[in-house]
Design a protein around this motif. Structure first.
Motif, mmCIF file in Angstrom:
data_model
loop_
_atom_site.group_PDB
_atom_site.id
_atom_site.type_symbol
_atom_site.label_atom_id
_atom_site.label_comp_id
_atom_site.label_asym_id
_atom_site.label_seq_id
_atom_site.Cartn_x
_atom_site.Cartn_y
_atom_site.Cartn_z
ATOM 1 N N ASN A 474 0.862 -1.037 -0.017
ATOM 2 C CA ASN A 474 0.095 -0.019 0.152
ATOM 3 C C ASN A 474 0.803 1.166 0.002
ATOM 4 N N ALA A 475 1.957 1.258 0.577
ATOM 5 C CA ALA A 475 2.982 2.347 0.736
ATOM 6 C C ALA A 475 3.490 2.675 -0.721
ATOM 7 N N VAL A 476 3.751 1.699 -1.357
ATOM 8 C CA VAL A 476 4.288 1.589 -2.635
ATOM 9 C C VAL A 476 3.416 2.132 -3.648
ATOM 10 N N ALA A 477 2.053 1.638 -3.444
ATOM 11 C CA ALA A 477 1.081 2.306 -4.307
ATOM 12 C C ALA A 477 0.868 3.768 -4.003
ATOM 13 N N LEU A 478 0.876 4.095 -2.744
ATOM 14 C CA LEU A 478 0.853 5.454 -2.263
ATOM 15 C C LEU A 478 1.881 6.417 -3.135
ATOM 16 N N ALA A 479 3.131 6.044 -3.085
ATOM 17 C CA ALA A 479 4.219 6.421 -3.761
ATOM 18 C C ALA A 479 4.183 6.503 -5.307
ATOM 19 N N ASN A 480 3.581 5.678 -5.773
ATOM 20 C CA ASN A 480 3.191 5.706 -7.209
ATOM 21 C C ASN A 480 2.223 6.677 -7.426
ATOM 22 N N VAL A 481 1.188 6.973 -6.805
ATOM 23 C CA VAL A 481 0.099 7.807 -7.151
ATOM 24 C C VAL A 481 0.848 9.445 -6.942
ATOM 25 N N MET A 482 1.662 9.550 -5.891
ATOM 26 C CA MET A 482 2.462 10.767 -5.591
ATOM 27 C C MET A 482 3.184 11.213 -6.520
ATOM 28 N N CYS A 483 3.944 10.105 -7.198
ATOM 29 C CA CYS A 483 4.764 10.421 -8.591
ATOM 30 C C CYS A 483 3.968 10.965 -9.659
#
Length: 792
Positions: A474-483
């Motif tokens: 979930n943290a990786v998915a959040l980082a992806n969306v922020m990018c």
């Protein structure tokens, strides 16, 4: 060989000689039949002649065998009755129907998935005919300024489809009437109205054909929603609850009407026409006469014309604002919210009564199944002691449950409890407790993890089956969306030619590789079956597969990325469109965090349950939309004519009025609301929805008042009361009830428990704690009043 066996062999031999077609094995007779034959053998010396002896023996065997066959048939009938009664209990259906063998077969066919889906499809088809019939909705726009002549179906097309649907409804009506019997039919008002609806539709259909399909007023259009109502028992209950709630709703609406009339009179006194034209703005626009004053304040009650309605007076004196603040404050924020509270309280009480009746049906169906299975036990046992009345055989219960149509996990839970009984019989209280499994949550058991011999694979399995791996994902998915969000903000002012998609492509490739690695390692840890047993994994896996396919397509079309990589468009889609599609899927993948946050999971599951289990309330809203749309077409079709298509008016003054209204700011014409009209069924539905939202609904009411008569306001106010005031408040009340129920159940649950437990909220479960169980006397009394089942 004893004497009774000799007698049986002799009778069998003589019967075979006299009647070769009848071959009965003596060993198949029961001990009771053998005893009867042995007793009657002592009377044979009184019978003279061998021929008479043969006829007597064969006749005796024939009668006994017939009796045995009839007993076996009775046992099968009892089992079939028990199966149907339990299915009635599961579906909360009434058990007051015929219970003979042929009727039960017809009954199960009638409630089979094939017929019910076919009937539902027929209802959908007959309702959808309104989009095809004249006036047809088959045009790309509803704006009369640009709308081409719509496609009109040839005469007989929709009529042919409709008569097939009416024939199916007639079959449905005939079958249902036969199954419940004449006595029950006379008590059922819905079936009587069903006959009238089908008959009136056939008569109106005949009139349409006799007029060569040139009939504009088709009465059967108003009848069609009835077919949807009568096919849903929960929809009928909801409608009954609304009917009983109307007196309480009417009392608050009467209070609203008094509030509206009082402030209307005060407003007409405050804003009377004065001598100075500059001070007449409020009077001229909003308080010219009684209908205009009522309309202005009624719209203010919905806040749709606030603060427009007070601006002319407020610009002259700030003290006039007190009048409007008092009106909207007391009416909008007190009376309207009070109406919501009353609707919630009263409707919830009546719905609870309805659910109480449904629970009575379930308990009655279970009790009826127990009684007929007790009859089977009494028929198989020579003794008629009282203990057989209060218990049934476990093997018979297992046979019944194997034939009942129900969800497999409920069947397995009930059979498992039955198999735990050791004495071979089950008492009534225990039998009733079996069906408490229907009200329990389904606990999903995940398949066991695969076993590996390699220490490396065992460590990988231990790591990637841990709950923290999901948190990292979930943290990786959040980082992806922020990018993605950062790049979109930086490129928001750039044109397509100025954008450099290299960095976005590199970021996407990195995250897609991570998602692919995560999916592969989870499959390694859980196995295929274990991986697919989690809904989150299915969601992630499908999106990862789609992302991988899209990225491979981009590489195959545009080659590997490099700085200033912005190749020309080629193929079916441009590079930017394909990259945008990839990023949209990545943003959607971020929804995976919902099940891992308890409150978000609760809200999401509430919405899902509202869609699945509160369809009856949405169905009644569809009925109301349908009826008002048909009425709107009858009353206002073609009333508003677009510029350039307006008919030349003989009265020049009327033409000048139209032009003035066209130029008025905030009017229907100035705002360009032309697509919102009653010229066909589809546009009518959209217009009714826009009025239900109440934003600028006074514009539509004012336009149709100008183009038709003042009485058109009755239609729009009626729709506002029905949809926005009543139905929206009902839906809000039911959302509150559903959410409160879910919240109370999830207080003691963790996120893992929510994942394992398949919450399935029904209206019956929402009120489970407030429902009173029916007493034994009530169940027995209801059973003895059954018109077709006669229990001794």
């Amino acid at each position: 060989m004893n004497s009774d066996t000799l007698v049986l062999n002799f009778i069998a031999n003589t019967c075979t000689q006299a009647y070769p077609r009848i071959r009965i094995c003596a060993q198949t007779l029961t001990s009771v039949e053998q005893s009867v034959l042995f007793l009657l053998y002592n009377q044979w010396p009184l019978i003279k002649g061998e021929h008479e002896m043969q006829g007597f023996g064969c006749g005796l065997l024939f009668c006994l065998r017939k009796t045995t066959d009839r007993s076996i048939g009775d046992v099968d009938l009892y089992l079939q009755q028990a199966v149907v009664f339990i299915e009635d209990a599961i579906q909360y259906r009434s058990i007051n129907h015929r219970v003979d063998t042929n009727s039960l077969r017809l009954y199960r066919w009638y409630y089979s998935r094939l017929w019910q889906w076919g009937l539902g499809l027929t209802i959908a088809v007959v309702l959808m005919l309104a989009f095809i019939e004249r006036p047809s909705s088959f045009s790309y726009t509803s704006d009369p300024r640009f709308r081409p002549p719509p496609w009109e179906p040839p005469c007989g097309l929709t009529e042919g489809i409709e008569i097939v649907c009416l024939i199916i409804f007639a079959i449905d009506l005939t079958t249902k009437s036969y199954l419940i019997g004449w006595d029950e039919f006379r008590k059922c008002k819905w079936l009587i109205v069903y006959i009238l609806a089908v008959s009136a539709s056939v008569i109106d259909w005949t009139l349409t054909l006799s007029m060569y399909c040139d009939q504009n007023l088709r009465v059967r259009r108003l009848i069609r929603p009835f077919f949807l109502l009568q096919n849903s028992s929960l929809m009928k209950k909801t409608l009954k609850c609304i009917k009983r709630t109307l007196p309480e709703i009417a009392s608050v609406i009467l209070l609203l009407a008094l509030h509206l009339c009082l402030f209307t009179m005060i407003g007409m006194l405050l804003f009377a026409k004065g001598e100075n034209p500059k001070h007449n703005g409020e009077w001229e626009t909003y308080f010219r006469d009684l209908p205009t004053s009522l309309s202005s304040l009624l719209v203010l009650l919905t806040t749709a014309n606030n603060p427009d309605v007070m601006i002319p007076a407020y610009s002259l004196n700030r003290g006039y604002s007190i009048f409007f603040i008092l009106f909207s404050g007391f009416g909008t924020y007190f009376l309207m919210n009070l109406l919501t509270a009353i609707i919630y309280n009263q409707f919830r009480g009546y719905l609870l009564m309805s659910v109480q009746a449904s629970i009575l049906r379930r308990r009655l169906g279970v009790r009826a199944a127990f009684e007929v299975m007790s009859c089977q036990g009494r028929g198989q046992d020579a003794t008629h002691s009282e203990e057989h009345v209060e218990r049934v055989r476990v093997d018979a219960s297992l046979q019944v449950m194997a034939r009942v149509q129900m969800k497999s996990y409920y069947r397995q839970a009930i059979i498992k409890r039955l198999q735990q009984l050791s004495d071979g019989f089950i008492q009534w209280e225990a039998f009733r407790g079996l069906f408490d499994e229907l009200d329990k949550d389904r606990i999903k058991e995940h398949p066991p993890k695969p076993e590996y011999n390699s220490p490396l694979l065992q460590k990988l399995q231990l790591v990637f089956s841990h709950y923290y791996v999901m948190i990292v994902g979930n943290a990786v998915a959040l980082a992806n969306v922020m990018c993605i969000c950062t790049i979109l903000v930086l490129d928001s002012e750039k044109s397509m030619a100025e954008r450099d998609d290299y960095y976005m492509e590199v970021i996407n490739c990195f995250f897609i590789l991570y998602y692919l690695m995560e999916m592969s390692l989870k499959i390694l840890a859980f196995g295929w079956r274990g991986y697919l047993s989690y809904r989150n994994n299915i969601f992630d896996g499908l999106l990862t597969f789609c992302l991988l396919v899209l990225q491979i397509t981009i590489f195959a079309t545009y080659r590997l990325p490099f700085p200033k990589w912005n190749p020309a468009s080629r193929g079916l889609m441009s590079l930017w469109e394909m990259v945008r599609l990839v990023n949209m899927l990545i943003v959607v993948r971020f929804l995976r965090i919902i099940p891992d946050i308890k409150l978000m999971a609760l809200v999401a599951s509430t919405l899902v349950d509202l869609v699945k289990n509160l369809r009856a309330f949405a169905g009644i809203l569809v009925v109301v939309f349908y009826v008002f749309a048909v009425l709107g077409i009858w009353l206002f079709q073609g009333a508003i004519t677009a510029p350039g298509k307006m008919s030349v008016m003989s009265n020049s003054s009327m033409e000048n009025i139209t032009i003035n209204f066209t130029m008025e700011c905030g009017s229907y014409e100035q705002l360009g609301y032309w697509p919102n009209n009653f010229d066909d069924f589809a546009s009518s539905l959209v217009l009714l929805y826009n009025i239900m939202v109440v934003n600028n609904w006074q514009v539509f009411m004012d336009a149709y008042t100008r183009y038709t008569t003042e009485w058109s306001k009755v239609y729009f106010v009626s729709w506002w009361l029905t949809s926005s005031v009543m139905w929206v408040n009902l839906f809000v009340a039911l959302i509150l009830e559903n959410f409160i129920y879910k919240w109370d159940r999830s207080v003691t649950c963790s996120v893992a428990d929510v994942e394992r437990t398949g919450y399935e909220t029904t209206v019956q479960l929402m009120f489970r704690e407030q429902i009173q169980e029916p007493t034994e006397e009530e169940l027995v009394t209801q059973l003895h009043q059954h018109p077709h089942l006669h229990l001794s």
